[in-house]
Structures are given as structure tokens and as C-alpha cells.
Design a protein around this motif. Structure first.
Motif, mmCIF file in Angstrom:
data_model
loop_
_atom_site.group_PDB
_atom_site.id
_atom_site.type_symbol
_atom_site.label_atom_id
_atom_site.label_comp_id
_atom_site.label_asym_id
_atom_site.label_seq_id
_atom_site.Cartn_x
_atom_site.Cartn_y
_atom_site.Cartn_z
ATOM 1 N N UNK A 94 22.152 -13.503 -5.264
ATOM 2 C CA UNK A 94 22.078 -14.299 -4.039
ATOM 3 C C UNK A 94 22.096 -13.384 -2.825
ATOM 4 N N UNK A 95 21.236 -13.666 -1.870
ATOM 5 C CA UNK A 95 21.194 -12.926 -0.616
ATOM 6 C C UNK A 95 22.053 -13.653 0.421
ATOM 7 N N UNK A 96 22.416 -12.997 1.515
ATOM 8 C CA UNK A 96 23.343 -13.610 2.486
ATOM 9 C C UNK A 96 22.962 -15.005 2.972
ATOM 10 N N UNK A 97 21.679 -15.297 3.149
ATOM 11 C CA UNK A 97 21.269 -16.620 3.632
ATOM 12 C C UNK A 97 21.487 -17.729 2.600
ATOM 13 N N UNK A 98 21.748 -17.373 1.347
ATOM 14 C CA UNK A 98 21.989 -18.391 0.314
ATOM 15 C C UNK A 98 23.272 -19.171 0.591
ATOM 16 N N UNK A 99 24.177 -18.581 1.333
ATOM 17 C CA UNK A 99 25.444 -19.241 1.630
ATOM 18 C C UNK A 99 25.302 -20.498 2.467
ATOM 19 N N UNK A 100 24.283 -20.569 3.284
ATOM 20 C CA UNK A 100 24.096 -21.753 4.131
ATOM 21 C C UNK A 100 22.906 -22.603 3.687
ATOM 22 N N UNK A 101 22.337 -22.284 2.532
ATOM 23 C CA UNK A 101 21.195 -23.049 2.020
ATOM 24 C C UNK A 101 21.672 -24.183 1.117
ATOM 25 N N UNK A 102 20.913 -25.266 1.109
ATOM 26 C CA UNK A 102 21.254 -26.372 0.213
ATOM 27 C C UNK A 102 20.617 -26.145 -1.163
ATOM 28 N N UNK A 103 20.946 -27.013 -2.098
ATOM 29 C CA UNK A 103 20.464 -26.874 -3.476
ATOM 30 C C UNK A 103 18.949 -26.943 -3.559
ATOM 31 N N UNK A 104 18.343 -27.749 -2.717
ATOM 32 C CA UNK A 104 16.882 -27.891 -2.744
ATOM 33 C C UNK A 104 16.182 -26.583 -2.383
ATOM 34 N N UNK A 105 16.693 -25.895 -1.361
ATOM 35 C CA UNK A 105 16.101 -24.617 -0.967
ATOM 36 C C UNK A 105 16.324 -23.555 -2.040
ATOM 37 N N UNK A 106 17.529 -23.546 -2.629
ATOM 38 C CA UNK A 106 17.793 -22.601 -3.716
ATOM 39 C C UNK A 106 16.865 -22.869 -4.894
ATOM 40 N N UNK A 107 16.662 -24.137 -5.233
ATOM 41 C CA UNK A 107 15.781 -24.504 -6.341
ATOM 42 C C UNK A 107 14.347 -24.061 -6.069
ATOM 43 N N UNK A 108 13.902 -24.250 -4.851
ATOM 44 C CA UNK A 108 12.538 -23.865 -4.482
ATOM 45 C C UNK A 108 12.343 -22.355 -4.631
ATOM 46 N N UNK A 109 13.298 -21.570 -4.144
ATOM 47 C CA UNK A 109 13.189 -20.118 -4.258
ATOM 48 C C UNK A 109 13.310 -19.654 -5.709
ATOM 49 N N UNK A 110 14.212 -20.272 -6.476
ATOM 50 C CA UNK A 110 14.366 -19.910 -7.881
ATOM 51 C C UNK A 110 13.095 -20.216 -8.661
ATOM 52 N N UNK A 111 12.522 -21.382 -8.436
ATOM 53 C CA UNK A 111 11.278 -21.749 -9.122
ATOM 54 C C UNK A 111 10.138 -20.801 -8.759
ATOM 55 N N UNK A 112 10.023 -20.465 -7.487
ATOM 56 C CA UNK A 112 8.959 -19.562 -7.054
ATOM 57 C C UNK A 112 9.117 -18.183 -7.695
ATOM 58 N N UNK A 113 10.343 -17.685 -7.758
ATOM 59 C CA UNK A 113 10.586 -16.371 -8.355
ATOM 60 C C UNK A 113 10.300 -16.390 -9.856
ATOM 61 N N UNK A 114 10.775 -17.418 -10.550
ATOM 62 C CA UNK A 114 10.536 -17.507 -11.991
ATOM 63 C C UNK A 114 9.055 -17.682 -12.301
ATOM 64 N N UNK A 115 8.365 -18.473 -11.507
ATOM 65 C CA UNK A 115 6.917 -18.646 -11.699
ATOM 66 C C UNK A 115 6.191 -17.324 -11.540
ATOM 67 N N UNK A 116 6.590 -16.570 -10.544
ATOM 68 C CA UNK A 116 5.966 -15.258 -10.319
ATOM 69 C C UNK A 116 6.240 -14.312 -11.489
ATOM 70 N N UNK A 117 7.471 -14.308 -11.990
ATOM 71 C CA UNK A 117 7.826 -13.406 -13.087
ATOM 72 C C UNK A 117 7.183 -13.829 -14.398
ATOM 73 N N UNK A 118 7.148 -15.108 -14.678
ATOM 74 C CA UNK A 118 6.598 -15.595 -15.943
ATOM 75 C C UNK A 118 5.077 -15.662 -15.911
ATOM 76 N N UNK A 119 4.516 -15.802 -14.705
ATOM 77 C CA UNK A 119 3.072 -15.912 -14.574
ATOM 78 C C UNK A 119 2.369 -14.575 -14.501
ATOM 79 N N UNK A 120 3.144 -13.491 -14.493
ATOM 80 C CA UNK A 120 2.544 -12.163 -14.473
ATOM 81 C C UNK A 120 2.161 -11.661 -13.095
ATOM 82 N N UNK A 121 2.776 -12.235 -12.054
ATOM 83 C CA UNK A 121 2.491 -11.790 -10.688
ATOM 84 C C UNK A 121 2.954 -10.369 -10.455
ATOM 85 N N UNK A 122 2.422 -9.734 -9.442
ATOM 86 C CA UNK A 122 2.797 -8.356 -9.116
ATOM 87 C C UNK A 122 4.181 -8.331 -8.474
ATOM 88 N N UNK A 123 4.801 -7.154 -8.501
ATOM 89 C CA UNK A 123 6.139 -6.996 -7.915
ATOM 90 C C UNK A 123 6.114 -7.172 -6.463
#
Length: 123
Positions: A94-123
């Protein structure tokens, strides 16, 4: 709650995911994924379960805020573990801004990161 068999607990497992895995960064978190890693501590298993761990530093907030962020992340990753290859190691930092984010924003970022990692996106 994240079942015990799906939790990262050993320092070596965290290090393996962070050092030898792929990384995807988002504004609220960074996700490290080591796909299909075998668990040397669980002999005889053909397909070890995917496991997740969390790093929430004091930069995120006080203890109440950090524990809230960890609870939210555990809840979110629990539903996404079946999407990962068996034996995967996931570390969510978690980065510092995660402390003031709601669950929806965390879910959106988690999904985007996992999609990038599982989909073979570049670093």
C-alpha cells in the motif's frame, strides 16, 4: 478473512515475490506477482495454493488506518485468488494515499494491477 493456506507469512516468501516476481504500480498500491512458484515448505503437494501478503507502512497512517487498509486489501484479494495460477505469490504494498482511499478505489487499482500482470503487460 483470508484462509490460512492463502497467507504469506515467511520473510523468504515475501522476498521471492518482490525480488523475482513481476511488478505493477498504481496510484494507491504496488502489486508484486510471482506466478506458479512452488512452496518448498509444503512437501507432496502437486498444486500449491496461491498466497498473498500485504505491506502497509507507517507512511499510510496510524495503526487504525493501516489495519483498515489491510482488512480491505485482504477482503479484495480473497475474491481474486482463484484467478491466479496455482502456486502464485502476491505481495500488495500500500502506498501513502491508500490510507484515505475507499474500498472501491482500492479494488479498481488492485484489478488494474492484476490485469496488467496476468495479461502480460510491460513493467
Amino acid at each position: 478473512m483470508l484462509p490460512t493456506e492463502h497467507r504469506l507469512r515467511r520473510r523468504e516468501d515475501f522476498a521471492a515475490a518482490v525480488r523475482r516476481g513481476r511488478r505493477a504500480g498504481r496510484p494507491l498500491l504496488v502489486v508484486h506477482l510471482r506466478s506458479g512458484a512452488t512452496d518448498p515448505h509444503a512437501p507432496g503437494e502437486n498444486a500449491p495454493p496461491s498466497r498473498a501478503g500485504f505491506v502497509v507502512s507507517k507512511a499510510v497512517g496510524n495503526a487504525v488506518v493501516r489495519n483498515t487498509v489491510k482488512r480491505r486489501l485482504r477482503h479484495l484479494i480473497r475474491d481474486r485468488l482463484p484467478l491466479l495460477p496455482p502456486g502464485s505469490l502476491v505481495v500488495v504494498r500500500a502506498l501513502p494515499d491508500a490510507g484515505c482511499a475507499d474500498s472501491e478505489k482500492l479494488a479498481r487499482d488492485l484489478d488494474a494491477a492484476l490485469t496488467r500482470l496476468l495479461g502480460g503487460g510491460a513493467r
